[in-house]
Write a protein that holds these residues in place. Structure first.
Motif, PDB file in Angstrom:
ATOM      1  N   ILE A   1     -26.331  35.589  25.113  1.00  0.00           N
ATOM      2  CA  ILE A   1     -25.568  34.348  25.826  1.00  0.00           C
ATOM      3  C   ILE A   1     -24.340  34.345  24.752  1.00  0.00           C
ATOM      4  O   ILE A   1     -23.267  33.665  25.307  1.00  0.00           O
ATOM      5  CB  ILE A   1     -26.461  33.118  25.780  1.00  0.00           C
ATOM      6  N   ILE A   2     -24.706  34.212  23.583  1.00  0.00           N
ATOM      7  CA  ILE A   2     -23.604  33.770  22.422  1.00  0.00           C
ATOM      8  C   ILE A   2     -22.468  34.868  22.616  1.00  0.00           C
ATOM      9  O   ILE A   2     -21.346  34.803  22.772  1.00  0.00           O
ATOM     10  CB  ILE A   2     -24.086  34.161  20.994  1.00  0.00           C
ATOM     11  N   ARG A   3     -22.909  36.467  22.838  1.00  0.00           N
ATOM     12  CA  ARG A   3     -21.843  37.391  23.278  1.00  0.00           C
ATOM     13  C   ARG A   3     -21.104  37.094  24.427  1.00  0.00           C
ATOM     14  O   ARG A   3     -20.065  37.192  24.322  1.00  0.00           O
ATOM     15  CB  ARG A   3     -22.602  38.548  23.263  1.00  0.00           C
ATOM     16  N   LEU A   4     -21.771  36.548  25.481  1.00  0.00           N
ATOM     17  CA  LEU A   4     -20.886  36.302  26.814  1.00  0.00           C
ATOM     18  C   LEU A   4     -20.014  35.292  26.310  1.00  0.00           C
ATOM     19  O   LEU A   4     -19.111  35.169  27.018  1.00  0.00           O
ATOM     20  CB  LEU A   4     -21.878  35.976  27.573  1.00  0.00           C
TER      21      LEU A   4
ATOM     22  N   ILE B   1     -18.744  29.577  30.092  1.00  0.00           N
ATOM     23  CA  ILE B   1     -20.366  29.213  29.625  1.00  0.00           C
ATOM     24  C   ILE B   1     -20.158  27.944  28.799  1.00  0.00           C
ATOM     25  O   ILE B   1     -19.479  27.704  28.025  1.00  0.00           O
ATOM     26  CB  ILE B   1     -21.175  30.210  28.947  1.00  0.00           C
ATOM     27  N   ILE B   2     -20.994  26.845  29.265  1.00  0.00           N
ATOM     28  CA  ILE B   2     -21.427  25.748  28.273  1.00  0.00           C
ATOM     29  C   ILE B   2     -22.616  26.063  27.432  1.00  0.00           C
ATOM     30  O   ILE B   2     -23.625  26.408  27.933  1.00  0.00           O
ATOM     31  CB  ILE B   2     -21.495  24.441  29.207  1.00  0.00           C
ATOM     32  N   LEU B   3     -22.422  25.856  25.988  1.00  0.00           N
ATOM     33  CA  LEU B   3     -23.687  25.821  25.283  1.00  0.00           C
ATOM     34  C   LEU B   3     -24.090  24.548  24.959  1.00  0.00           C
ATOM     35  O   LEU B   3     -23.084  23.449  24.449  1.00  0.00           O
ATOM     36  CB  LEU B   3     -23.006  26.504  24.060  1.00  0.00           C
ATOM     37  N   VAL B   4     -25.201  24.003  24.891  1.00  0.00           N
ATOM     38  CA  VAL B   4     -25.732  22.766  24.741  1.00  0.00           C
ATOM     39  C   VAL B   4     -26.716  22.639  23.462  1.00  0.00           C
ATOM     40  O   VAL B   4     -27.813  23.310  23.768  1.00  0.00           O
ATOM     41  CB  VAL B   4     -26.421  22.344  26.023  1.00  0.00           C
ATOM     42  N   GLU B   5     -26.242  21.760  22.673  1.00  0.00           N
ATOM     43  CA  GLU B   5     -26.878  21.559  21.473  1.00  0.00           C
ATOM     44  C   GLU B   5     -27.494  20.262  21.470  1.00  0.00           C
ATOM     45  O   GLU B   5     -27.265  19.468  22.272  1.00  0.00           O
ATOM     46  CB  GLU B   5     -26.089  21.850  20.267  1.00  0.00           C
ATOM     47  N   LYS B   6     -28.295  19.777  20.455  1.00  0.00           N
ATOM     48  CA  LYS B   6     -28.886  18.476  20.346  1.00  0.00           C
ATOM     49  C   LYS B   6     -27.962  17.301  20.762  1.00  0.00           C
ATOM     50  O   LYS B   6     -28.074  16.503  21.354  1.00  0.00           O
ATOM     51  CB  LYS B   6     -29.663  18.368  19.169  1.00  0.00           C
ATOM     52  N   ASP B   7     -26.769  17.376  19.767  1.00  0.00           N
ATOM     53  CA  ASP B   7     -25.774  16.217  19.640  1.00  0.00           C
ATOM     54  C   ASP B   7     -24.335  16.684  20.341  1.00  0.00           C
ATOM     55  O   ASP B   7     -23.364  15.874  20.269  1.00  0.00           O
ATOM     56  CB  ASP B   7     -25.582  16.075  18.081  1.00  0.00           C
TER      57      ASP B   7
ATOM     58  N   GLU C   1     -15.712  26.701  19.295  1.00  0.00           N
ATOM     59  CA  GLU C   1     -16.410  28.024  19.068  1.00  0.00           C
ATOM     60  C   GLU C   1     -17.850  27.610  18.684  1.00  0.00           C
ATOM     61  O   GLU C   1     -18.213  26.542  18.069  1.00  0.00           O
ATOM     62  CB  GLU C   1     -15.604  28.668  17.887  1.00  0.00           C
ATOM     63  N   TYR C   2     -18.685  28.615  18.981  1.00  0.00           N
ATOM     64  CA  TYR C   2     -19.895  28.596  18.580  1.00  0.00           C
ATOM     65  C   TYR C   2     -19.936  28.682  16.792  1.00  0.00           C
ATOM     66  O   TYR C   2     -19.520  29.626  16.459  1.00  0.00           O
ATOM     67  CB  TYR C   2     -20.845  29.621  19.171  1.00  0.00           C
ATOM     68  N   THR C   3     -20.861  27.707  16.303  1.00  0.00           N
ATOM     69  CA  THR C   3     -21.099  27.772  14.915  1.00  0.00           C
ATOM     70  C   THR C   3     -22.326  27.863  14.122  1.00  0.00           C
ATOM     71  O   THR C   3     -22.774  27.538  13.256  1.00  0.00           O
ATOM     72  CB  THR C   3     -20.446  26.491  14.251  1.00  0.00           C
TER      73      THR C   3
END
Length: 212
Positions: free
Chosen positions: A48-51, A59-65, A92-94
């Motif tokens: 998913i991170i690679r995509l 793509i939306i990445l959903v974290e807690k906050d 960017e993804y961290t």
């Protein structure tokens, strides 16, 4: 929905006993403390991170906050408009924990996505978008956890839904109610079909079952 979205909707001033968010991946108590959680891990998380980083599809990445997207196109704009939600920020993804991903793909690419993410559950909620969650997660998983914590049986529960990702929940609940604007396959999984979301569907169903 993510808590950041709920704070912008008309329900923002309602104090709920709990919040079963992100398809049951993150369940919060009245004070927003975590009751249970189920992150995406392993190979599927890496893919998913690679995509996300290669930007082949939005793509939306959903974290807690927070929740954020890799890029925006016309399909994303129309889909967010369909659900009365603001455009997520681009960043960017961290390295944070990912509880859910949202991929903006049509039905023609759904099988492709399932093939490269065999350890995930993928459910469609719009002609242009799907939710991606852990294989061990889901709305029913979150609901079961809440019911257990509060000593409530499944037969005492009631659920409302209008998307494909609600079908399992509607079948599990003591009373599963499909909104009038739901697709036929969703209505078939419910015990009762109420009016559309724009025609006081939830209120009308609660009155029908003498809850209010």
């Amino acid at each position: 929905r993510h808590m950041s979205e709920l704070r912008k909707l008309p329900v923002k001033d309602i104090g709920f006993d709990a919040y079963i968010t992100l398809n049951g991946q993150l369940c919060l108590g009245r004070d927003h403390t975590v009751i249970s959680s189920s992150e995406i891990t392993g190979v599927d998380k890496d893919r998913i991170i690679r995509l996300f980083e290669e930007k082949e599809i939005p793509i939306i990445l959903v974290e807690k906050d927070r929740m954020y997207i890799n890029f925006v196109n016309r399909e994303v704009e129309q889909t967010q408009k369909d659900i009365s939600s603001d455009m997520p920020e681009r960043r960017e993804y961290t390295g944070g924990e990912i509880y859910q991903a949202i991929a903006y793909v049509g039905k023609d690419r759904e099988d492709w996505l399932k093939n490269i993410l065999p350890g995930s559950r993928i459910t469609r909620w719009n002609d242009r978008a799907v939710d991606i969650i852990s294989r061990n997660g889901g709305k029913v998983t979150g609901i079961k956890q809440y019911l257990k914590e509060n000593h409530i049986s499944a037969q005492e529960s009631m659920a409302f839904g209008d998307g494909e990702n609600d079908m399992e929940m509607l079948e599990f609940a003591g009373v599963g109610i499909a909104m009038g604007n739901a697709e036929d396959m969703v209505k078939k999984s419910a015990d009762y079909v109420t009016d559309s979301v724009d025609n006081r569907g939830i209120e009308n169903a609660l009155r029908y079952f003498s809850v209010i």
